[in-house]
Design a protein around this motif. Structure first.
Motif, PDB file in Angstrom:
ATOM      1  N   ALA A  58       0.838  -1.210   0.000  1.00  0.00           N
ATOM      2  CA  ALA A  58       0.000   0.000   0.000  1.00  0.00           C
ATOM      3  C   ALA A  58       0.872   1.258   0.000  1.00  0.00           C
ATOM      4  O   ALA A  58       0.609   2.208  -0.745  1.00  0.00           O
ATOM      5  N   ALA A  59       1.905   1.266   0.838  1.00  0.00           N
ATOM      6  CA  ALA A  59       2.799   2.420   0.893  1.00  0.00           C
ATOM      7  C   ALA A  59       3.558   2.563  -0.426  1.00  0.00           C
ATOM      8  O   ALA A  59       3.807   3.684  -0.894  1.00  0.00           O
ATOM      9  N   PHE A  60       3.905   1.435  -1.033  1.00  0.00           N
ATOM     10  CA  PHE A  60       4.574   1.484  -2.335  1.00  0.00           C
ATOM     11  C   PHE A  60       3.664   2.132  -3.372  1.00  0.00           C
ATOM     12  O   PHE A  60       4.093   3.004  -4.128  1.00  0.00           O
ATOM     13  N   GLY A  61       2.400   1.754  -3.392  1.00  0.00           N
ATOM     14  CA  GLY A  61       1.435   2.331  -4.331  1.00  0.00           C
ATOM     15  C   GLY A  61       1.284   3.833  -4.120  1.00  0.00           C
ATOM     16  O   GLY A  61       1.201   4.597  -5.082  1.00  0.00           O
ATOM     17  N   GLU A  62       1.254   4.242  -2.847  1.00  0.00           N
ATOM     18  CA  GLU A  62       1.130   5.675  -2.539  1.00  0.00           C
ATOM     19  C   GLU A  62       2.379   6.440  -2.994  1.00  0.00           C
ATOM     20  O   GLU A  62       2.276   7.524  -3.581  1.00  0.00           O
ATOM     21  N   ALA A  63       3.554   5.883  -2.747  1.00  0.00           N
ATOM     22  CA  ALA A  63       4.798   6.531  -3.182  1.00  0.00           C
ATOM     23  C   ALA A  63       4.844   6.624  -4.704  1.00  0.00           C
ATOM     24  O   ALA A  63       5.230   7.657  -5.268  1.00  0.00           O
ATOM     25  N   LEU A  64       4.389   5.577  -5.367  1.00  0.00           N
ATOM     26  CA  LEU A  64       4.363   5.587  -6.828  1.00  0.00           C
ATOM     27  C   LEU A  64       3.403   6.654  -7.355  1.00  0.00           C
ATOM     28  O   LEU A  64       3.706   7.358  -8.318  1.00  0.00           O
ATOM     29  N   TRP A  65       2.261   6.801  -6.697  1.00  0.00           N
ATOM     30  CA  TRP A  65       1.295   7.835  -7.095  1.00  0.00           C
ATOM     31  C   TRP A  65       1.917   9.223  -6.939  1.00  0.00           C
ATOM     32  O   TRP A  65       1.780  10.076  -7.820  1.00  0.00           O
ATOM     33  N   GLU A  66       2.622   9.455  -5.823  1.00  0.00           N
ATOM     34  CA  GLU A  66       3.268  10.758  -5.608  1.00  0.00           C
ATOM     35  C   GLU A  66       4.352  11.021  -6.648  1.00  0.00           C
ATOM     36  O   GLU A  66       4.490  12.147  -7.136  1.00  0.00           O
ATOM     37  N   ILE A  67       5.093   9.983  -7.005  1.00  0.00           N
ATOM     38  CA  ILE A  67       6.126  10.141  -8.026  1.00  0.00           C
ATOM     39  C   ILE A  67       5.479  10.554  -9.349  1.00  0.00           C
ATOM     40  O   ILE A  67       5.964  11.456 -10.036  1.00  0.00           O
ATOM     41  N   ARG A  68       4.375   9.923  -9.693  1.00  0.00           N
ATOM     42  CA  ARG A  68       3.674  10.274 -10.941  1.00  0.00           C
ATOM     43  C   ARG A  68       3.179  11.715 -10.907  1.00  0.00           C
ATOM     44  O   ARG A  68       3.226  12.417 -11.920  1.00  0.00           O
ATOM     45  N   GLN A  69       2.695  12.173  -9.763  1.00  0.00           N
ATOM     46  CA  GLN A  69       2.234  13.559  -9.642  1.00  0.00           C
ATOM     47  C   GLN A  69       3.396  14.533  -9.831  1.00  0.00           C
ATOM     48  O   GLN A  69       3.278  15.539 -10.531  1.00  0.00           O
ATOM     49  N   LEU A  70       4.510  14.240  -9.187  1.00  0.00           N
ATOM     50  CA  LEU A  70       5.682  15.100  -9.325  1.00  0.00           C
ATOM     51  C   LEU A  70       6.196  15.094 -10.765  1.00  0.00           C
ATOM     52  O   LEU A  70       6.587  16.135 -11.297  1.00  0.00           O
ATOM     53  N   TRP A  71       6.179  13.935 -11.392  1.00  0.00           N
ATOM     54  CA  TRP A  71       6.627  13.847 -12.782  1.00  0.00           C
ATOM     55  C   TRP A  71       5.715  14.674 -13.688  1.00  0.00           C
ATOM     56  O   TRP A  71       6.176  15.365 -14.589  1.00  0.00           O
ATOM     57  N   ARG A  72       4.409  14.623 -13.436  1.00  0.00           N
ATOM     58  CA  ARG A  72       3.459  15.429 -14.204  1.00  0.00           C
ATOM     59  C   ARG A  72       3.765  16.917 -14.032  1.00  0.00           C
ATOM     60  O   ARG A  72       3.782  17.679 -14.995  1.00  0.00           O
ATOM     61  N   ASP A  73       4.035  17.333 -12.801  1.00  0.00           N
ATOM     62  CA  ASP A  73       4.385  18.739 -12.547  1.00  0.00           C
ATOM     63  C   ASP A  73       5.677  19.123 -13.271  1.00  0.00           C
ATOM     64  O   ASP A  73       5.791  20.224 -13.813  1.00  0.00           O
ATOM     65  N   ALA A  74       6.643  18.203 -13.279  1.00  0.00           N
ATOM     66  CA  ALA A  74       7.908  18.474 -13.974  1.00  0.00           C
ATOM     67  C   ALA A  74       7.668  18.607 -15.474  1.00  0.00           C
ATOM     68  O   ALA A  74       8.224  19.499 -16.120  1.00  0.00           O
ATOM     69  N   ARG A  75       6.853  17.758 -16.049  1.00  0.00           N
ATOM     70  CA  ARG A  75       6.555  17.840 -17.486  1.00  0.00           C
ATOM     71  C   ARG A  75       5.871  19.169 -17.818  1.00  0.00           C
ATOM     72  O   ARG A  75       6.187  19.792 -18.823  1.00  0.00           O
ATOM     73  N   ARG A  76       4.954  19.600 -16.970  1.00  0.00           N
ATOM     74  CA  ARG A  76       4.288  20.891 -17.203  1.00  0.00           C
ATOM     75  C   ARG A  76       5.297  22.040 -17.129  1.00  0.00           C
ATOM     76  O   ARG A  76       5.240  22.979 -17.916  1.00  0.00           O
ATOM     77  N   ALA A  77       6.213  21.973 -16.165  1.00  0.00           N
ATOM     78  CA  ALA A  77       7.232  23.014 -16.044  1.00  0.00           C
ATOM     79  C   ALA A  77       8.108  23.049 -17.293  1.00  0.00           C
ATOM     80  O   ALA A  77       8.435  24.122 -17.806  1.00  0.00           O
ATOM     81  N   LEU A  78       8.469  21.876 -17.807  1.00  0.00           N
ATOM     82  CA  LEU A  78       9.275  21.822 -19.028  1.00  0.00           C
ATOM     83  C   LEU A  78       8.504  22.385 -20.221  1.00  0.00           C
ATOM     84  O   LEU A  78       9.076  23.089 -21.060  1.00  0.00           O
ATOM     85  N   GLU A  79       7.224  22.088 -20.300  1.00  0.00           N
ATOM     86  CA  GLU A  79       6.408  22.640 -21.385  1.00  0.00           C
ATOM     87  C   GLU A  79       6.352  24.163 -21.294  1.00  0.00           C
ATOM     88  O   GLU A  79       6.454  24.860 -22.304  1.00  0.00           O
ATOM     89  N   ASP A  80       6.192  24.683 -20.078  1.00  0.00           N
ATOM     90  CA  ASP A  80       6.167  26.139 -19.892  1.00  0.00           C
ATOM     91  C   ASP A  80       7.494  26.761 -20.322  1.00  0.00           C
ATOM     92  O   ASP A  80       7.523  27.789 -20.998  1.00  0.00           O
ATOM     93  N   LEU A  81       8.602  26.139 -19.934  1.00  0.00           N
ATOM     94  CA  LEU A  81       9.915  26.661 -20.304  1.00  0.00           C
ATOM     95  C   LEU A  81      10.136  26.578 -21.812  1.00  0.00           C
ATOM     96  O   LEU A  81      10.831  27.413 -22.385  1.00  0.00           O
ATOM     97  N   GLY A  82       9.533  25.603 -22.443  1.00  0.00           N
ATOM     98  CA  GLY A  82       9.655  25.453 -23.884  1.00  0.00           C
ATOM     99  C   GLY A  82       9.059  26.613 -24.662  1.00  0.00           C
ATOM    100  O   GLY A  82       9.358  26.808 -25.838  1.00  0.00           O
ATOM    101  N   ARG A  83       8.229  27.413 -24.008  1.00  0.00           N
ATOM    102  CA  ARG A  83       7.642  28.586 -24.672  1.00  0.00           C
ATOM    103  C   ARG A  83       8.632  29.736 -24.783  1.00  0.00           C
ATOM    104  O   ARG A  83       8.356  30.721 -25.447  1.00  0.00           O
ATOM    105  N   PHE A  84       9.788  29.626 -24.127  1.00  0.00           N
ATOM    106  CA  PHE A  84      10.783  30.703 -24.128  1.00  0.00           C
ATOM    107  C   PHE A  84      12.141  30.197 -24.607  1.00  0.00           C
ATOM    108  O   PHE A  84      13.133  30.301 -23.894  1.00  0.00           O
ATOM    109  N   PRO A  85      12.221  29.666 -25.819  1.00  0.00           N
ATOM    110  CA  PRO A  85      13.504  29.131 -26.287  1.00  0.00           C
ATOM    111  C   PRO A  85      14.502  30.238 -26.600  1.00  0.00           C
ATOM    112  O   PRO A  85      14.121  31.365 -26.927  1.00  0.00           O
TER     113      PRO A  85
END
Length: 146
Positions: free
Chosen positions: A86-113
């Motif tokens: 159960a704790a593994f599943g929760e940690a995996l969910w948090e990792i996915r959330q953080l990864w999603r936030d990182a992808r959004r940040a990269l997309e935002d930065l991509g607007r200013f090449p």
């Protein structure tokens, strides 16, 4: 006086940044003329520069923070994988959330090449030495890998 050419003149040599304003270097008549002609400190342009600065600063800080958090959670998930499903599943969910936030940040930065996406693919530069960004701009860029 002449207009400075943004493709041939390193504007960092002719302007100083004061907050989100661009000030011509004292005594540089070409910079003063360019500043006036292009209305470089028109309030709409200043707001756009401010927004770009805020977005880039915020997203880079977020990516720096997330890099450490994702690494820590991956280490925790590895430990939990065999001990607590159960704790593994929760940690995996948090990792996915953080990864999603990182992808959004990269997309935002991509607007200013550093090189605009609509720049011609074929360089018409007079020499191979011109194929690089001006040193002042090169110093402000970085490659981001996730």
């Amino acid at each position: 006086m002449r207009l400075l050419d943004p493709t041939g003149d390193a504007w960092a040599d002719h302007f100083t940044v004061v907050g989100d304003l661009l000030a011509p270097v004292s005594g540089d008549t070409d910079a003063a003329y360019t500043h006036l002609s292009y209305e470089l400190d028109d309030p709409r342009k200043v707001v756009r520069r401010q927004h770009r600065r805020e977005v880039v600063t915020d997203r880079l800080a977020l990516l720096q923070f997330l890099g450490g958090e994702i690494e820590a959670l991956l280490n925790l998930a590895e430990v939990l994988r065999t001990r607590n499903a159960a704790a593994f599943g929760e940690a995996l969910w948090e990792i996915r959330q953080l990864w999603r936030d990182a992808r959004r940040a990269l997309e935002d930065l991509g607007r200013f090449p550093a090189i605009p996406s609509d720049a011609p693919e074929v360089c018409r530069c007079p020499s191979p030495a011109s194929f690089r960004l001006p040193p002042a701009l090169e110093a402000q860029t970085l490659e981001i890998d996730l």
